[in-house]
Design an enzyme around this catalytic site. Structure first.
Site, short mmCIF file in Angstrom:
data_model
loop_
_atom_site.label_atom_id
_atom_site.label_comp_id
_atom_site.label_asym_id
_atom_site.label_seq_id
_atom_site.Cartn_x
_atom_site.Cartn_y
_atom_site.Cartn_z
N GLY A 124 -6.61 -10.92 -46.91
CA GLY A 124 -7.30 -11.78 -47.86
C GLY A 124 -8.68 -12.17 -47.36
N GLY A 190 -5.03 -13.53 -15.43
CA GLY A 190 -4.91 -14.85 -16.05
C GLY A 190 -3.59 -15.51 -15.73
N GLY A 192 -2.43 -18.21 -16.93
CA GLY A 192 -2.26 -19.22 -17.98
C GLY A 192 -0.83 -19.15 -18.51
N VAL A 193 -0.65 -19.64 -19.72
CA VAL A 193 0.70 -19.74 -20.26
C VAL A 193 1.34 -18.36 -20.43
CG1 VAL A 193 2.04 -20.79 -22.09
CG2 VAL A 193 -0.16 -21.76 -21.51
N ILE A 194 0.59 -17.42 -21.04
CA ILE A 194 1.17 -16.09 -21.28
C ILE A 194 1.39 -15.35 -19.96
CG2 ILE A 194 0.71 -13.81 -22.29
CD1 ILE A 194 -0.65 -15.22 -24.62
N ARG A 281 -7.10 -16.57 -26.08
CA ARG A 281 -7.16 -16.01 -27.43
C ARG A 281 -8.38 -16.58 -28.15
NH1 ARG A 281 -2.51 -13.58 -28.97
NH2 ARG A 281 -2.88 -13.98 -31.18
N ASP A 321 -4.65 -22.05 -35.24
CA ASP A 321 -5.42 -21.46 -34.13
C ASP A 321 -6.87 -21.14 -34.50
OD1 ASP A 321 -3.19 -21.48 -32.55
OD2 ASP A 321 -3.12 -19.32 -32.19
N ALA A 329 1.61 -23.45 -31.68
CA ALA A 329 2.22 -23.30 -33.00
C ALA A 329 2.51 -24.66 -33.63
CB ALA A 329 3.52 -22.49 -32.88
N HIS A 453 24.82 -41.02 -19.17
CA HIS A 453 25.08 -40.58 -17.80
C HIS A 453 26.35 -39.74 -17.80
CE1 HIS A 453 25.51 -40.57 -13.47
NE2 HIS A 453 26.78 -40.89 -13.63
P1 NAD Z 1 -4.61 -19.55 -21.35
O1 NAD Z 1 -5.86 -20.17 -21.79
O2 NAD Z 1 -3.36 -20.34 -21.27
O3 NAD Z 1 -4.81 -18.88 -19.90
C1 NAD Z 1 -5.81 -17.92 -19.61
C2 NAD Z 1 -6.05 -17.91 -18.12
O4 NAD Z 1 -6.85 -16.79 -17.82
C3 NAD Z 1 -6.80 -19.14 -17.63
O5 NAD Z 1 -6.13 -19.69 -16.51
C4 NAD Z 1 -8.18 -18.61 -17.27
O6 NAD Z 1 -8.79 -19.30 -16.22
C5 NAD Z 1 -7.85 -17.18 -16.87
N1 NAD Z 1 -8.97 -16.21 -16.99
C6 NAD Z 1 -9.87 -16.13 -18.00
N2 NAD Z 1 -10.71 -15.08 -17.77
C7 NAD Z 1 -10.31 -14.50 -16.61
C8 NAD Z 1 -10.76 -13.37 -15.85
N3 NAD Z 1 -11.79 -12.60 -16.26
N4 NAD Z 1 -10.10 -13.06 -14.71
C9 NAD Z 1 -9.05 -13.80 -14.30
N5 NAD Z 1 -8.59 -14.88 -14.97
C10 NAD Z 1 -9.20 -15.22 -16.12
O7 NAD Z 1 -4.44 -18.28 -22.33
P2 NAD Z 1 -3.20 -17.31 -22.55
O8 NAD Z 1 -2.20 -17.42 -21.46
O9 NAD Z 1 -3.82 -15.96 -22.82
O10 NAD Z 1 -2.56 -17.85 -23.87
C11 NAD Z 1 -3.32 -17.83 -25.10
C12 NAD Z 1 -3.00 -19.01 -25.97
O11 NAD Z 1 -1.67 -18.94 -26.42
C13 NAD Z 1 -3.17 -20.32 -25.21
O12 NAD Z 1 -3.96 -21.17 -25.98
C14 NAD Z 1 -1.78 -20.84 -25.08
O13 NAD Z 1 -1.73 -22.25 -25.20
C15 NAD Z 1 -1.02 -20.16 -26.21
N6 NAD Z 1 0.36 -19.94 -25.77
C16 NAD Z 1 1.19 -21.01 -25.69
C17 NAD Z 1 2.48 -20.84 -25.22
C18 NAD Z 1 3.38 -22.04 -25.10
O14 NAD Z 1 3.08 -23.05 -25.71
N7 NAD Z 1 4.43 -21.98 -24.30
C19 NAD Z 1 2.93 -19.59 -24.83
C20 NAD Z 1 2.05 -18.53 -24.90
C21 NAD Z 1 0.76 -18.72 -25.39
#
Ligand code: NAD
Length: 476
Positions: A124, A190, A192-194, A281, A321, A329, A453
């Site tokens: 869309g 990275g 991060g979370v993923i 992302r 997002d 989510a 408890h």
């Molecule tokens: P993120 O922002 O959680 O983590 C990305 C990580 O990559 C950061 O620590 C950052 O410093 C690092 N980074 C960035 N560029 C880099 C590089 N060139 N070299 C090395 N490290 C680098 O992003 P994500 O893990 O990709 O997740 C994407 C989105 O999806 C996030 O906003 C997250 O909140 C969401 N998500 C949430 C959940 C959950 O709620 N459990 C699960 C999966 C994803």
């Protein structure tokens, strides 16, 4: 082109934010359409967005399968359970995950039918005048017009120019949910979370996982002590997390990925069988807006909105997002509902201060509200109380006595300002903090609420009591 159809609400995007908006709008008696372009693994339209198809839901399926497998090798012996030759059949695990995804994406389609929402399957694009042009998967084009249009187009993985996705060796979260076998060596860019969740999945199945993180601190957004405990546990599990790593490039050579990076001291080379790039992302707003809609994008490609998710263009809203705020989510759920209610003339509202964060690793990590670092930076005087799961009978009985709960409260009013948790089932326990904060509760309120408890929630109870140095099950 068939005749233009008219709706009260047209939602572009059937992910968490979009399907919540559509269902709530329909519940409120508004004639609603929802457009979604995504296809499932079987090539059929699949509602539910990244979360249901290739994000939250499938990753949790794999995390649960691999947690069971990991526990067999690491915790079962404490219970006196022994076995020989435990094996993980990856194809069965992936098949189970795919079945769960199908169940839930199909579930959204059923909910649309039950709520009399018209679904359009295709891409869309918003035109001026709240018209949406849809390029349908069957090759036909159709136009719809909404008195209101809600943009809920979601996000997509960021690709690094020097480590481009190829769908096999260098992948994003989607690829890492579908490895046909356990990679012997998995590289992750990275922490991060993923990176942590999917790195954990394959590590538990025996992959040698190396995570390269650009930042010098681990989990910078989390409470420092939570980050410290989780880093220690991840290390014990075998996750090799290299902080302050500056990536050079990643190249596929002879069936392996060769990565070069600088660890702060020297250039290094890493050889892996698969590489997951999880560096964040970005809003998936490409081609969503035709010329002249009046909707603005910011420099990050996000749709500009006000505090009520209104874009400034008459009758055009944006949620999830593709707008500012955390890419979670459940943040999208709330925005979708709030916008549908605002359209229907109700007081829709999202409280951004009480959005919980959860990372589904082992131990789980969760928080709501401010960290100590944020409170210090803002000059807010606070009290802190924490309690370890090692002193909680239920956690010890489960053989999971790891981590703690920390409650932060205003020094003067005692109002809860944050809750930080690491340990068993904290993805559920964090909601005690969310509810307390939403009702403007104090640490004393939480301390005076009867908790069952034995239960893991006693860690929250004692942490709330510890704010006033009156925890029962530890020295204060
Ligand atoms: P993120 O922002 O959680 O983590 C990305 C990580 O990559 C950061 O620590 C950052 O410093 C690092 N980074 C960035 N560029 C880099 C590089 N060139 N070299 C090395 N490290 C680098 O992003 P994500 O893990 O990709 O997740 C994407 C989105 O999806 C996030 O906003 C997250 O909140 C969401 N998500 C949430 C959940 C959950 O709620 N459990 C699960 C999966 C994803």
């Amino acid at each position: 082109m068939s005749e233009q159809q008219q709706f009260d609400v047209v939602v572009i995007g059937g992910g968490p934010a979009g399907y919540h908006a559509a269902i709530r709008a329909a519940q409120l008696g508004l004639k609603t359409a929802c457009i979604d372009a995504a296809l499932g693994k079987d090539g059929q339209p699949a509602l539910g967005g990244t979360c249901l198809r290739v994000g939250c839901v499938p990753s949790k399926a794999l995390l649960d399968s691999t947690r069971q497998f990991w526990n067999m090798g690491h915790i079962f012996d404490q219970h006196g359970i022994s076995f020989s030759d435990a094996k993980m059949d990856v194809a069965t695990m992936i098949g189970r995950k795919d079945k769960i995804v199908k169940q839930f994406t199909g579930g959204i389609a059923s909910l649309f039918k039950a709520n009399k929402i018209t679904a359009f399957y295709g891409f869309g694009q918003l035109q001026p005048g709240n018209v949406v042009k849809i390029k349908q998967h069957d090759g036909t084009d159709v136009e719809v017009k909404g008195t209101n249009v809600i943009l809920a187009v979601g996000s997509e993985s960021i690709e690094l120019p020097f480590a481009k996705f190829d769908g096999k060796y260098i992948v994003d979260n989607e690829g890492a949910l579908d490895f046909p076998e356990v990679p012997k060596r998995l590289g992750v860019i990275g922490a991060g979370v993923i990176g942590l969740e999917l790195g954990s999945v394959w590590n538990r199945l025996g992959s040698q996982v190396t995570i390269l993180e650009a930042m010098p601190d681990f989990l910078g957004a989390a409470d420092k002590e939570v980050a410290k405990v989780s880093a220690r546990e991840f290390k014990k599990q075998g996750l090799d997390i290299k902080l302050g790593a500056k990536l050079g490039k990643a190249e596929v050579k002879d069936n392996e990925v060769v990565l070069t990076y600088n660890d702060g001291n020297a250039d290094q080379t890493l050889f892996v069988d698969r590489l997951l790039v999880a560096v964040g992302r970005r809003a998936a707003t490409k081609d969503v807006l035709a010329e002249g809609t009046g909707v603005k994008l910011n420099e990050r490609g996000q749709i500009e909105v006000d505090a009520h998710c209104h874009t400034g263009a008459d009758g055009v809203w944006a949620v999830g997002d593709c707008v500012r705020g955390p890419m979670l989510a459940h943040k999208g759920f709330e925005e979708g509902i709030a916008v549908a209610e605002l359209i229907a003339g109700l007081p829709g509202h999202v409280n951004f201060d009480t959005i919980p964060w959860v990372i589904y690793t082992e131990p789980e990590i969760a928080w709501v509200g401010k960290t100590e670092e944020q409170l210090k930076a803002e000059g807010i005087a606070y009290k802190s109380g924490s309690f370890p799961f090692a002193a909680v009978a239920r956690a010890v009985a489960m053989a999971e006595p790891i981590g703690f709960v920390k409650v932060l409260a205003d020094a003067e009013t005692d109002r809860i300002l944050g809750m930080h948790l690491v340990g068993p089932n904290v993805s559920e326990l964090v909601h005690e903090g969310v509810i307390s904060m939403e009702f403007k509760g104090s640490a004393d309120d939480l301390a005076r609420i009867c908790h069952a408890h034995p239960s893991l929630s006693e860690a929250v109870h004692d942490a709330a009591m510890a704010v006033d140095k009156r925890a029962i099950h530890k020295a204060n």
